[in-house]
Write a protein that holds these residues in place. Sequence first.
Motif, PDB file in Angstrom:
ATOM      1  N   ALA A  21      35.193  33.422  43.989  1.00  0.00           N
ATOM      2  CA  ALA A  21      36.909  33.196  43.878  1.00  0.00           C
ATOM      3  C   ALA A  21      37.382  31.549  44.810  1.00  0.00           C
ATOM      4  O   ALA A  21      38.376  31.560  44.670  1.00  0.00           O
ATOM      5  CB  ALA A  21      37.324  34.123  44.720  1.00  0.00           C
ATOM      6  N   TYR A  24      41.175  30.131  44.407  1.00  0.00           N
ATOM      7  CA  TYR A  24      41.723  31.015  43.749  1.00  0.00           C
ATOM      8  C   TYR A  24      43.062  30.422  44.073  1.00  0.00           C
ATOM      9  O   TYR A  24      42.351  30.144  45.748  1.00  0.00           O
ATOM     10  CB  TYR A  24      41.584  32.264  43.645  1.00  0.00           C
ATOM     11  N   HIS A  28      43.742  34.664  48.262  1.00  0.00           N
ATOM     12  CA  HIS A  28      42.510  35.408  46.849  1.00  0.00           C
ATOM     13  C   HIS A  28      41.629  34.709  47.611  1.00  0.00           C
ATOM     14  O   HIS A  28      40.289  34.927  46.431  1.00  0.00           O
ATOM     15  CB  HIS A  28      43.921  34.925  45.395  1.00  0.00           C
ATOM     16  N   ILE A  34      40.669  40.477  49.187  1.00  0.00           N
ATOM     17  CA  ILE A  34      41.730  40.419  47.729  1.00  0.00           C
ATOM     18  C   ILE A  34      40.908  39.623  47.207  1.00  0.00           C
ATOM     19  O   ILE A  34      41.155  39.683  45.972  1.00  0.00           O
ATOM     20  CB  ILE A  34      42.730  39.965  48.922  1.00  0.00           C
ATOM     21  N   ALA A  35      39.918  39.224  48.089  1.00  0.00           N
ATOM     22  CA  ALA A  35      38.868  38.405  46.571  1.00  0.00           C
ATOM     23  C   ALA A  35      38.286  38.897  45.891  1.00  0.00           C
ATOM     24  O   ALA A  35      38.367  38.667  44.804  1.00  0.00           O
ATOM     25  CB  ALA A  35      38.804  36.985  47.883  1.00  0.00           C
ATOM     26  N   GLN A  38      39.933  40.639  43.064  1.00  0.00           N
ATOM     27  CA  GLN A  38      40.360  39.208  42.316  1.00  0.00           C
ATOM     28  C   GLN A  38      39.520  39.195  41.370  1.00  0.00           C
ATOM     29  O   GLN A  38      39.620  38.593  40.327  1.00  0.00           O
ATOM     30  CB  GLN A  38      40.965  38.404  42.627  1.00  0.00           C
TER      31      GLN A  38
END
Length: 114
Positions: A21, A24, A28, A34-35, A38
Motif C-alpha cells: 500500500a 496510497y 490508506h 484500511i490499507a 485498499q
Amino acid sequence: MIRVKRGNVARKRRKKILEFANGYKGAHSVLFRIACQQVIKALTYSNLSRKERKRNFRKIWITRINAACRLTGIYYNQFINKLKISSVTLNRKMLSQIAIFDFWTFDQLVKSKF
C-alpha cells in the motif's frame, strides 16, 4: 499450556500489506485495516483492467483493419470472411501492423483474396 509467541509472523504479514500500500494517500498507506481494504480493491481493479485492456486493443486493431480495407474498397467483415475461407492464420494484431506499416502488402493480401 505453552505460550505461542507469534509477533514476528503477524508483523511480517502486516508489513507485507503496508509495503504493497506504499504510495496510497492518507490513512490508506498507514493504517493496517484500511490499507488491507485498499490493497484488495486495487488487486481487483488491476485484474479487471488487464481484461479491459485486451478488449480495447482488439477494438483498435479491428478499427485499423477496417480503415485499411475501406481504402481498398471492401468491408472488414468481407475481408475477414475471405481470410477464414482461405485459411490464412494471421491474427488481427498482425493484420493491423501490416495495414499501418506496409500498406502495399496489405493491399496485395486483399487483392489476392478477391
